[in-house]
Design a protein around this motif. Structure first.
Motif, PDB file in Angstrom:
ATOM      1  N   GLY A 188       0.795  -1.224   0.000  1.00 38.97           N
ATOM      2  CA  GLY A 188       0.000   0.000   0.000  1.00 38.97           C
ATOM      3  C   GLY A 188       0.824   1.269   0.000  1.00 38.97           C
ATOM      4  N   LEU A 189       2.063   1.191  -0.445  1.00 43.38           N
ATOM      5  CA  LEU A 189       2.943   2.359  -0.420  1.00 43.38           C
ATOM      6  C   LEU A 189       2.686   3.252  -1.624  1.00 43.38           C
ATOM      7  CD1 LEU A 189       5.361   3.672   1.109  1.00 43.38           C
ATOM      8  CD2 LEU A 189       6.838   2.500  -0.546  1.00 43.38           C
ATOM      9  N   LEU A 190       2.462   4.544  -1.360  1.00 46.04           N
ATOM     10  CA  LEU A 190       2.352   5.557  -2.399  1.00 46.04           C
ATOM     11  C   LEU A 190       3.654   6.341  -2.468  1.00 46.04           C
ATOM     12  CD1 LEU A 190      -1.112   7.189  -1.541  1.00 46.04           C
ATOM     13  CD2 LEU A 190      -0.676   5.412  -3.238  1.00 46.04           C
ATOM     14  N   VAL A 191       3.928   6.894  -3.638  1.00 45.48           N
ATOM     15  CA  VAL A 191       5.002   7.870  -3.772  1.00 45.48           C
ATOM     16  C   VAL A 191       4.371   9.135  -4.343  1.00 45.48           C
ATOM     17  CG1 VAL A 191       7.240   8.431  -4.786  1.00 45.48           C
ATOM     18  CG2 VAL A 191       6.724   6.072  -4.143  1.00 45.48           C
ATOM     19  N   LEU A 192       4.498  10.241  -3.598  1.00 48.61           N
ATOM     20  CA  LEU A 192       3.872  11.504  -3.971  1.00 48.61           C
ATOM     21  C   LEU A 192       4.935  12.543  -4.293  1.00 48.61           C
ATOM     22  CD1 LEU A 192       1.181  11.755  -1.127  1.00 48.61           C
ATOM     23  CD2 LEU A 192       0.950  10.669  -3.367  1.00 48.61           C
ATOM     24  N   ALA A 193       4.611  13.431  -5.206  1.00 49.15           N
ATOM     25  CA  ALA A 193       5.464  14.580  -5.499  1.00 49.15           C
ATOM     26  C   ALA A 193       4.940  15.767  -4.691  1.00 49.15           C
ATOM     27  CB  ALA A 193       5.441  14.900  -6.993  1.00 49.15           C
ATOM     28  N   VAL A 194       5.773  16.254  -3.759  1.00 48.02           N
ATOM     29  CA  VAL A 194       5.376  17.353  -2.871  1.00 48.02           C
ATOM     30  C   VAL A 194       6.580  18.266  -2.667  1.00 48.02           C
ATOM     31  CG1 VAL A 194       3.601  16.025  -1.651  1.00 48.02           C
ATOM     32  CG2 VAL A 194       5.957  15.973  -0.834  1.00 48.02           C
ATOM     33  N   SER A 195       6.325  19.407  -2.050  1.00 48.08           N
ATOM     34  CA  SER A 195       7.419  20.310  -1.720  1.00 48.08           C
ATOM     35  C   SER A 195       8.248  19.717  -0.575  1.00 48.08           C
ATOM     36  CB  SER A 195       6.861  21.673  -1.306  1.00 48.08           C
ATOM     37  OG  SER A 195       6.192  21.557  -0.071  1.00 48.08           O
ATOM     38  N   PRO A 196       9.495  20.157  -0.406  1.00 50.97           N
ATOM     39  CA  PRO A 196      10.306  19.640   0.708  1.00 50.97           C
ATOM     40  C   PRO A 196       9.662  19.878   2.076  1.00 50.97           C
ATOM     41  CG  PRO A 196      11.705  20.743  -0.894  1.00 50.97           C
ATOM     42  CD  PRO A 196      10.284  21.011  -1.314  1.00 50.97           C
ATOM     43  N   ASP A 197       9.017  21.036   2.274  1.00 51.62           N
ATOM     44  CA  ASP A 197       8.354  21.296   3.558  1.00 51.62           C
ATOM     45  C   ASP A 197       7.204  20.317   3.791  1.00 51.62           C
ATOM     46  OD1 ASP A 197      10.092  23.353   4.047  1.00 51.62           O
ATOM     47  OD2 ASP A 197       8.709  24.936   3.402  1.00 51.62           O
ATOM     48  N   THR A 198       6.430  20.052   2.723  1.00 54.68           N
ATOM     49  CA  THR A 198       5.318  19.104   2.863  1.00 54.68           C
ATOM     50  C   THR A 198       5.840  17.705   3.133  1.00 54.68           C
ATOM     51  OG1 THR A 198       3.921  20.432   1.395  1.00 54.68           O
ATOM     52  CG2 THR A 198       3.297  18.134   1.707  1.00 54.68           C
ATOM     53  N   ALA A 199       6.952  17.332   2.507  1.00 53.15           N
ATOM     54  CA  ALA A 199       7.534  16.009   2.750  1.00 53.15           C
ATOM     55  C   ALA A 199       7.925  15.854   4.216  1.00 53.15           C
ATOM     56  CB  ALA A 199       8.745  15.800   1.849  1.00 53.15           C
ATOM     57  N   ALA A 200       8.437  16.947   4.823  1.00 54.04           N
ATOM     58  CA  ALA A 200       8.797  16.896   6.245  1.00 54.04           C
ATOM     59  C   ALA A 200       7.555  16.729   7.113  1.00 54.04           C
ATOM     60  CB  ALA A 200       9.561  18.166   6.620  1.00 54.04           C
ATOM     61  N   ARG A 201       6.466  17.429   6.758  1.00 57.21           N
ATOM     62  CA  ARG A 201       5.229  17.290   7.528  1.00 57.21           C
ATOM     63  C   ARG A 201       4.669  15.880   7.407  1.00 57.21           C
ATOM     64  NH1 ARG A 201       4.021  22.394   5.289  1.00 57.21           N
ATOM     65  NH2 ARG A 201       2.470  21.458   3.890  1.00 57.21           N
ATOM     66  N   LEU A 202       4.761  15.295   6.209  1.00 61.39           N
ATOM     67  CA  LEU A 202       4.272  13.933   6.016  1.00 61.39           C
ATOM     68  C   LEU A 202       5.061  12.944   6.871  1.00 61.39           C
ATOM     69  CD1 LEU A 202       3.745  13.900   2.138  1.00 61.39           C
ATOM     70  CD2 LEU A 202       1.963  13.598   3.856  1.00 61.39           C
ATOM     71  N   ALA A 203       6.385  13.112   6.911  1.00 59.53           N
ATOM     72  CA  ALA A 203       7.213  12.204   7.707  1.00 59.53           C
ATOM     73  C   ALA A 203       6.882  12.317   9.191  1.00 59.53           C
ATOM     74  CB  ALA A 203       8.693  12.501   7.457  1.00 59.53           C
ATOM     75  N   ALA A 204       6.675  13.550   9.665  1.00 59.63           N
ATOM     76  CA  ALA A 204       6.343  13.749  11.075  1.00 59.63           C
ATOM     77  C   ALA A 204       4.969  13.178  11.397  1.00 59.63           C
ATOM     78  CB  ALA A 204       6.400  15.234  11.423  1.00 59.63           C
ATOM     79  N   ALA A 205       4.006  13.393  10.504  1.00 64.76           N
ATOM     80  CA  ALA A 205       2.650  12.901  10.745  1.00 64.76           C
ATOM     81  C   ALA A 205       2.609  11.377  10.744  1.00 64.76           C
ATOM     82  CB  ALA A 205       1.700  13.458   9.695  1.00 64.76           C
ATOM     83  N   ALA A 206       3.422  10.753   9.879  1.00 61.42           N
ATOM     84  CA  ALA A 206       3.419   9.292   9.804  1.00 61.42           C
ATOM     85  C   ALA A 206       3.926   8.663  11.090  1.00 61.42           C
ATOM     86  CB  ALA A 206       4.283   8.835   8.628  1.00 61.42           C
ATOM     87  N   ALA A 207       4.737   9.392  11.855  1.00 63.28           N
ATOM     88  CA  ALA A 207       5.285   8.847  13.094  1.00 63.28           C
ATOM     89  C   ALA A 207       4.306   8.928  14.252  1.00 63.28           C
ATOM     90  CB  ALA A 207       6.573   9.587  13.455  1.00 63.28           C
ATOM     91  N   THR A 208       3.297   9.810  14.159  1.00 63.18           N
ATOM     92  CA  THR A 208       2.405  10.021  15.301  1.00 63.18           C
ATOM     93  C   THR A 208       0.932   9.848  14.978  1.00 63.18           C
ATOM     94  OG1 THR A 208       2.330  12.401  14.818  1.00 63.18           O
ATOM     95  CG2 THR A 208       4.040  11.642  16.347  1.00 63.18           C
ATOM     96  N   ALA A 209       0.587   9.680  13.706  1.00 64.97           N
ATOM     97  CA  ALA A 209      -0.828   9.614  13.325  1.00 64.97           C
ATOM     98  C   ALA A 209      -1.001   8.597  12.215  1.00 64.97           C
ATOM     99  CB  ALA A 209      -1.305  10.995  12.871  1.00 64.97           C
TER     100      ALA A 209
END
Length: 218
Positions: A188-209
């Motif tokens: 179920g892994l997606l690969v998305l094209a996002v800005s570097p700031d959004t990529a950081a938010r995604l990584a942080a959110a994946a760790a806690t939500a």
């Protein structure tokens, strides 16, 4: 007194036989199929490596996954190769159908990066509901939502952590059998094209939500 029949002239008999032979020859010629016409030009072909079977995203290619084929040169997609050994060990970023040429955009590497818009990065995202991932296709646009518990209270909070993200790769539908039956191939892994700031938010959110997506217009 009965009349005697005169014997047929040998010349007349010969003419009749010759006429019968000519009639038979005409029938044979009329029923004979026409000779084959001249062969048309042979289309030029190019050797290329194709998938030997349906392969899901996340597959590490082996020699058994690949096959050699000859395809018309004018129909050959760009990014293909005839070097099967060079593809062995590479990781598929997108699913490939049996008989489909294995091109650079199907692999994790520079070919995949060519689909990333300038100023953005490729960010992997694993969704909580794996079945949702199989609804997506490369080229879709999605909003990514993070659902978790805000602070010490038990009330859930939902935050939009990415908007209008371009889907670069998506998993194939569910695996039909085996221990992983019912789960999307590739986890179920997606690969998305996002800005570097959004990529950081995604990584942080994946760790806690837990993450899910809503679909927008491609």
């Amino acid at each position: 007194m009965p009349r005697l029949r005169r014997p047929r002239s040998p010349v007349l008999l010969l003419r009749q036989v010759a006429a019968a032979v000519l009639v038979c020859l005409a029938l044979v010629l009329a029923l004979r199929p026409p000779p084959p016409g001249p062969a048309g030009p042979v289309a030029a072909t190019t050797p290329v490596v194709v998938a030997a079977a349906d392969l899901p995203a996340g597959t590490v290619l082996t020699a058994g996954d690949l096959a050699a084929a000859e395809l018309p040169t004018d129909l050959l997609p760009s990014g293909g190769t005839a070097d099967a050994e060079g593809l062995t060990g590479r990781l598929l970023a997108a699913p490939v159908r049996a008989g489909e040429p294995v091109t650079d955009v199907r692999l994790v590497g520079p070919g995949l990066w060519s689909a990333v818009p300038d100023g953005q990065v490729a960010a992997p995202v694993r969704l909580a509901d794996l079945a949702v991932a199989t609804l997506l296709r490369a080229g879709d646009r999605v909003d990514v939502l993070a659902a978790g518990v805000a602070g010490p209270t038990p009330s859930p909070a939902v935050e939009v952590v990415a908007t209008s993200a371009l889907v670069l790769t998506a998993p194939t539908p569910a695996v039909p059998d085996g221990p992983a039956a019912g789960a999307p191939a590739g986890g179920g892994l997606l690969v998305l094209a996002v800005s570097p700031d959004t990529a950081a938010r995604l990584a942080a959110a994946a760790a806690t939500a837990t993450l899910t997506v809503t679909l927008g217009r491609p």
